[in-house]
Design an enzyme around this catalytic site. Sequence first.
Site, PDB file in Angstrom:
ATOM      1  N   HIS A 120       0.322   1.459   1.610  1.00  0.00           N
ATOM      2  CA  HIS A 120      -0.837   2.127   1.014  1.00  0.00           C
ATOM      3  C   HIS A 120      -1.428   3.193   1.934  1.00  0.00           C
ATOM      4  O   HIS A 120      -1.452   3.050   3.155  1.00  0.00           O
ATOM      5  CB  HIS A 120      -1.913   1.096   0.659  1.00  0.00           C
ATOM      6  N   ASP A 121      -1.871   4.285   1.329  1.00  0.00           N
ATOM      7  CA  ASP A 121      -2.634   5.350   2.002  1.00  0.00           C
ATOM      8  C   ASP A 121      -1.818   6.124   3.032  1.00  0.00           C
ATOM      9  O   ASP A 121      -2.384   6.840   3.868  1.00  0.00           O
ATOM     10  CB  ASP A 121      -3.897   4.779   2.662  1.00  0.00           C
ATOM     11  N   GLY A 138       0.170   0.629   6.512  1.00  0.00           N
ATOM     12  CA  GLY A 138      -0.873   1.404   5.856  1.00  0.00           C
ATOM     13  C   GLY A 138      -1.456   2.507   6.723  1.00  0.00           C
ATOM     14  O   GLY A 138      -1.562   2.373   7.942  1.00  0.00           O
TER      15      GLY A 138
END
Length: 264
Positions: A120-121, A138
């Site tokens: 994520h991200d 992440g």
Amino acid sequence: MTIHPTAVIDKKAELDSSVSVGPYAIIEGKVRIDAGSRIAGHAVITGPTYIGKNNSISSFATVGGDPQDLKYAGEPTELIIGDNNRIREYASLHRGTVTGGGKTVVGNDNLLMSYIHIAHDCKVGNGVIMSNVATIAGHVEVGDCATIGGLVAIHQFARVGKYSYIGGLSGINLDIPPFVIITGTRNRSRISGINKVGLKRRGFSRETIAKIDTAFRIIFRSPDLLLKDALEIAKREITDCSEVDDMVKFFEESERGVVRRTAE
């Protein structure tokens, strides 16, 4: 549009008329796929996800899944993928989180091999190669044309500089400067020099490579200099070279710290 009759496609999904979808593939939620992209059988794509033009997504890849973050509570975050990417078998790419800006972004012309993971991200640039089972946690940022070897693990919030090369089985918990080669297990990673072969292949001139190499020697092979002094000397002595400016700036902007240890 060529869609196998066994494929399952959500009514919310928007597919260009030239997109092909293989058998037993699943496309669910708000997914948009642009012209020329090919989705192989058994791939799973979950929205909100945007996939650009001429991408190839292989069998059993999982694209746009929920982030693996305990704070995630079902918010409608995004995965954005550019053009001309090759995403191979069993790769997993996750959407962003609200606390991380809400989106994971992958650029153009990347080769993402089997079993890679983009968490994520993350922000992955253009022309990146991630070899089999390479994993980025992440909030990791990967610069343009970086190469990440097989079974490499990169700690969350770390940055990988552009045109760098990370050898297989390396564990990375600090930022990796641009243009360098690094190998080694966690806490013992060593930078062996600049990525001369990669730079030549990408069309860098001999003069530019020589200037990068000079900056490398000042910053990495001057044990008597404090880092801030080495950076100042590199800026002062090597002029008219944007790549050296980028290397110095990378150090100055680092929040985690930058790998500086070199191979003996």
